[in-house]
Design an enzyme around this catalytic site. Sequence first.
Site, short mmCIF file in Angstrom:
data_model
loop_
_atom_site.label_atom_id
_atom_site.label_comp_id
_atom_site.label_asym_id
_atom_site.label_seq_id
_atom_site.Cartn_x
_atom_site.Cartn_y
_atom_site.Cartn_z
N ILE A 107 0.84 -1.19 0.00
CA ILE A 107 0.00 0.00 0.00
C ILE A 107 0.88 1.24 0.00
CG2 ILE A 107 -1.72 1.31 1.30
CD1 ILE A 107 -2.63 -1.57 2.32
N TYR A 139 -2.28 -6.16 17.42
CA TYR A 139 -1.46 -6.64 18.54
C TYR A 139 -0.96 -8.03 18.17
CZ TYR A 139 -3.58 -2.89 21.36
OH TYR A 139 -4.00 -1.67 21.87
#
Length: 534
Positions: free
Chosen positions: A236, A476
């Site tokens: 991206i 996470y």
Amino acid sequence: MTTFKKLIIFLFLSIYLSSSWANNTHDEYFVECLSHKIRNSNTISQVIHTPKNSSYSTIYNSFSDRNLRITSNFKPSIIFTPNDESQIQAAIHCSKKHGLQIRIRGGGHDYEGLSYISEIPFVVIDLRNLRSISIDTQKKTAWIQAGATLGEVYYRIAEKSKKLTFTAGVCPTVGVGGHFSGGGYGMMSRKFGTAADNIIDAKLIDANGRIQDRKSMGEDLFWAIRGGGGTSFGLIISWKVKLLDIPEKVTVFNVPRTLEQNVTQLVYKWQHIADKVSDNLILRIFIRNSEFPFGGGQRTIHASFTALYVGGVDELLHEMQKSFPELGLVKDDCIEMSWIESTLFFANFPRNTSLDVLLNWNTTTNQTGFFKGKSDYVQQPISINGLEGIWKLFNQLVGENSGAEVQFSPYGGKLSDISESETPFPHRAGNIFMIEYAVYWGNIENSQSNLAWNRKLYGYMAKYVSKSPRAAYFNYRDLDLGVNNINGNTSYAQARIWGVKYFKNNFDRLVKIKTKFDPTNFFRNEQSIPPLLS
């Protein structure tokens, strides 16, 4: 020297040099390929960094030092810091041609270091030079390059308008590329949703080196990168986001309470209201085992109730008195400030710190040390006995320079209004709050004991958190949940072990999209979505 001896030495040197070349041939050919495509010799020296360059160690240490627990058999043979899209296209072409795996680094905050480690030879594409931010206040949109940090995004928005904001995490040095593509929870998520919920376009370079935007990539791929982990599907380059209206003043507070100040009952009550209060309010809890009073020598459970209210102090006090009077919040606990000032407050900078600190992508607030994080989702309040069990486990943490923190981050509000299937980020209605278990230490000798403690706490919590699957937050990252075999073909069954924890029912759709757009599994790491073909 006899002819025979000369022949033996010649053969030995030939074998040695051939072996040495074999170990480096991919790297050498990659650099040659990249140099040929870039051509400008001055540019090449600025963007290609090998262990022979003095710049290599500086760049590598700038992200590898964030978590000293992270190790692997290989360092990147090359760190590539492109200046533009065409150079990234060249790197993808050359890495495919010469069989080198790539890792994509933005801010370098991946909990497991997957943006800069691998168990096979690899190249890091470091996006630090792609950090431009273009803001249109009239249309309330912004284009943000993937190498920018959250701090830079917040600063540039506030520079243009005091009445516009964007919702994302609290750590200003996190890179937007990975954060947005993994969801992007933050202090305004109950009001505005996650960062991924507010992405309206993107530019991506696919496995064939083509630059795609939302229109050309299609809605399936655009869906996948907004919460499904962008590096599973491409590189991206930039995001287009929707900016959000914010009042000129918001209100914050950070109220500490200890075990001796009835913290168990407060945390228990908090669970019953945290996801139900006004959408304008987010009230998090940070739980530690620390000295009380501070520096006094006696350790106790210490919980900080930390809040942002999108509005004035009087409205906040009314909401708190109605929903959570037990906390005993008073006006003196609260501070009215601009939204941009609140980003410094939640990043733990001292009052009156200059906003310019948000532009420092390598700020010293990042502590070098050892760290391990895990996460959970809670759908029913944890009992008093359950909470007391957590407190007891805190007392079992051992080792000098070791510490731990458990974060309770509320859901509800806008997070519950959005369907689980609207983006790959599935943690929506039904979740009261998310937990992060963080343990950190300063000495390598304490590594095994601290990792064991973290896993023991996670095991203890199993009966109190979500089940079938036991969910986790992709940002996470936690390799304890399972890994792919990146040395060979990764099976769907192998990846599904961890995939359903992060993405629930959306994992199968992500696999289908991966199969369509990257069937050769060019973009991969230990927890990337695999194609079904492999």
